[in-house]
Write an enzyme that holds these catalytic residues in place. Structure first.
Site, PDB file in Angstrom:
ATOM      1  N   LYS A 280       0.750  -1.049  -0.080  1.00  0.00           N
ATOM      2  CA  LYS A 280      -0.043   0.005   0.021  1.00  0.00           C
ATOM      3  C   LYS A 280       0.888   1.308   0.029  1.00  0.00           C
ATOM      4  O   LYS A 280       1.844   1.283   0.784  1.00  0.00           O
ATOM      5  CB  LYS A 280      -0.782   0.014   1.131  1.00  0.00           C
ATOM      6  CG  LYS A 280      -1.921  -1.119   1.381  1.00  0.00           C
ATOM      7  CD  LYS A 280      -2.927  -0.885   2.536  1.00  0.00           C
ATOM      8  CE  LYS A 280      -3.653  -2.205   2.963  1.00  0.00           C
ATOM      9  NZ  LYS A 280      -4.703  -2.114   1.753  1.00  0.00           N
ATOM     10  N   ARG A 355      -9.380 -12.639   2.190  1.00  0.00           N
ATOM     11  CA  ARG A 355     -10.068 -13.673   1.632  1.00  0.00           C
ATOM     12  C   ARG A 355      -9.236 -15.196   1.550  1.00  0.00           C
ATOM     13  O   ARG A 355      -9.802 -16.398   1.835  1.00  0.00           O
ATOM     14  CB  ARG A 355     -10.712 -13.624   0.061  1.00  0.00           C
ATOM     15  CG  ARG A 355      -9.770 -13.652  -0.873  1.00  0.00           C
ATOM     16  CD  ARG A 355      -9.926 -12.598  -2.011  1.00  0.00           C
ATOM     17  NE  ARG A 355     -10.391 -11.300  -2.007  1.00  0.00           N
ATOM     18  CZ  ARG A 355     -10.664 -10.594  -3.064  1.00  0.00           C
ATOM     19  NH1 ARG A 355     -10.880 -11.026  -4.037  1.00  0.00           N
ATOM     20  NH2 ARG A 355     -10.909  -9.297  -2.578  1.00  0.00           N
TER      21      ARG A 355
END
Length: 489
Positions: A280, A355
């Site tokens: 990020k 996930r």
């Protein structure tokens, strides 16, 4: 039911006498015009004050009252005459009222809890709002012991019948204790709530209770049984204080023969998300310690279950607690990982870590569900960016598979949330979500995620639900017959 004070912002009690000398301020939350429908002596005081302050019904005030408490902290909801108004206004006014009372020097507040026929559960929601205003963050409590509590206690007076009030206070105590735990875990910094310390916190919380705890932290076991989780954990596993673990919390009622349904939750607990090798940038790493709020919410849920002890429900929670670190042992895009379900997953974005962390635990829950009574499986994630872009800040999203949709699972969750001021919006899982995650080469079965991230992808919060179904094997061997829902917080 007694709640230990260390898992509550303060002691909570019922006060039958509004004229008691034990309090130094009375907090009144009202949804009507000042002096219109409150019980005496509040009505007279508010009516007089409203004659000289036209803004009283909007911004409130600290007023003198001829009671031993001497101070009335009036915190109005403001007008509630539009179609879109809901019970959240009472919670917000209660939180605001408590904070104003504290600024006025009140340390032993008495909350005057008034009914309002327009909203179900208004008394409970108001009380929870007041308790929220008394929360002290975990780091503050641990570094400054003299600041552990903002108030000595919170007492509640109400004109409603005493039996109903007792039920409200009991339920509020349990719910607030769960929210307290959730705030501690979700809000603490990345070191204070690194995976081993989440385990430590929960071990202390549930020691000697009806909630049992099982922890999977051995790296070999994680590699064998939870390979997708293990790949996210790979870089962090090199540093013992950051090493991940899957924490199972289980509640069974005293008589297992009475179980009528089994609630099974799998929760995302990314204690810090750097994005991995899809790092990020641009300052977007700030706040990524909150990527564990799904697990925090489910830990709080188990505290509520622990306190209320439902006689006919079994509850099992899997907290997938992991740090997505970057380093020489990081997992990278283009890797193909064989999931617990046997499908081969092509990694395409290491920032889509949640996930991966949950899929194997969901597969494990699917296997447990085969021998469980009336199982209901939920996953609780924190896809905040796309969810917030879709429905706005402060709202959660619920999605059902076909079986859950047949019984209106998401609609029931939405309706319940509406009465409690905890709103849900509903999204649908569509065929496009499954098509998106189909394998794209002969070497893989499932494509993990878009390279640019869910927040800038079409159907960015729906697609991951299809991935979880496919990667966990819920779409095979009768798995889709389970009632399953995903909740995005």
């Amino acid at each position: 039911m007694a709640v230990e004070s260390r898992w509550m912002p303060c002691q909570l009690k019922i006060e039958p006498n509004i004229c008691s000398c034990d309090y130094d301020g009375i907090i009144l939350v009202s949804g009507c015009a000042p002096g219109f429908d409150e019980p005496e002596p509040f009505k007279t005081v508010l009516f007089s004050a409203a004659q000289i302050d036209s803004a009283l019904g909007v911004i409130g005030a600290v007023l003198s009252i001829n009671l031993p408490a001497k101070r009335l902290i009036y915190s109005p909801t403001g007008p509630l005459n539009m179609d879109y108004h809901d019970v959240r206004s009472f919670a917000e006014a209660a939180t605001k009222g408590v904070k104003r009372a504290l600024k006025a020097g009140v340390r032993c507040p008495l909350l005057a809890l008034l009914p309002d026929i327009r909203f179900e559960n208004v008394e409970l929601v108001t009380l929870l709002g007041a308790l929220e205003g008394l929360y002290v963050p975990l780091e503050v409590r641990e570094t400054c012991p003299d600041r552990c509590y903002k108030a000595c206690q919170l007492a509640v007076w109400s004109p409603i019948c005493s039996k109903k009030l007792q039920g409200i206070v009991k339920l509020a105590s349990a719910l607030e204790s769960g929210r307290y735990v959730a705030r501690d875990i979700g809000g603490a910094d990345p070191e204070r709530m690194a995976p081993p310390r989440v385990e430590e916190y929960l071990a202390e919380l549930f020691c000697g209770t009806n909630v049992t705890m099982q922890v999977v932290s051995d790296q070999e076991t994680l590699l064998q049984e939870y390979p997708l989780f293990a790949c996210v954990n790979r870089a962090a596993s090199m540093i013992p204080r950051h090493a991940g673990r899957i924490i199972f919390l289980t509640y069974e009622p005293p008589n297992p023969a009475c179980i009528l349904e089994t609630v099974m939750l799998v929760a995302k607990g990314v204690t810090y998300d750097t994005g991995g090798t899809d790092l990020k940038v641009g300052g977007s790493m700030f706040g990524m310690s909150r990527d564990k709020c799904g697990a925090a919410a489910c830990a709080g849920f188990m505290q509520v279950v622990n306190l209320l002890q439902p006689p006919t429900v079994k509850a099992v929670v899997a907290l997938c607690v992991v740090r997505n670190s970057i380093g020489e042992n990081s997992y990278v895009a283009d890797e193909v990982i064989t999931a617990k379900s046997g499908v081969r997953v092509r990694v395409s974005n290491t920032d889509a870590d949640g996930r991966l962390a949950m899929a194997d635990a969901l597969c494990h829950m699917k296997e447990m569900a085969l021998c469980s009574v009336n199982p209901h499986i939920f996953t609780v994630a924190t896809l905040t960016n796309h969810a917030m872009l879709t429905v706005g800040r402060g709202y959660s999203i619920a999605m059902d598979n076909a079986v859950a949709r047949l019984v209106s699972n998401a609609e029931k969750l939405q309706a319940s949330g509406e009465t409690m001021g905890d709103p849900f919006e509903i999204s649908r899982i569509r065929r496009e979500d499954f098509h998106f995650h189909e394998g794209r080469t002969e070497g893989d079965d499932i494509y993990q995620a878009p390279p640019k991230g869910s927040s800038v992808t079409n159907r960015g919060h729906q697609n991951p639900s299809a991935f979880l179904i496919m990667a966990s094997g819920l779409d095979k061997d009768g798995g889709m017959n389970f009632l399953w829902a995903i909740s995005l917080t």
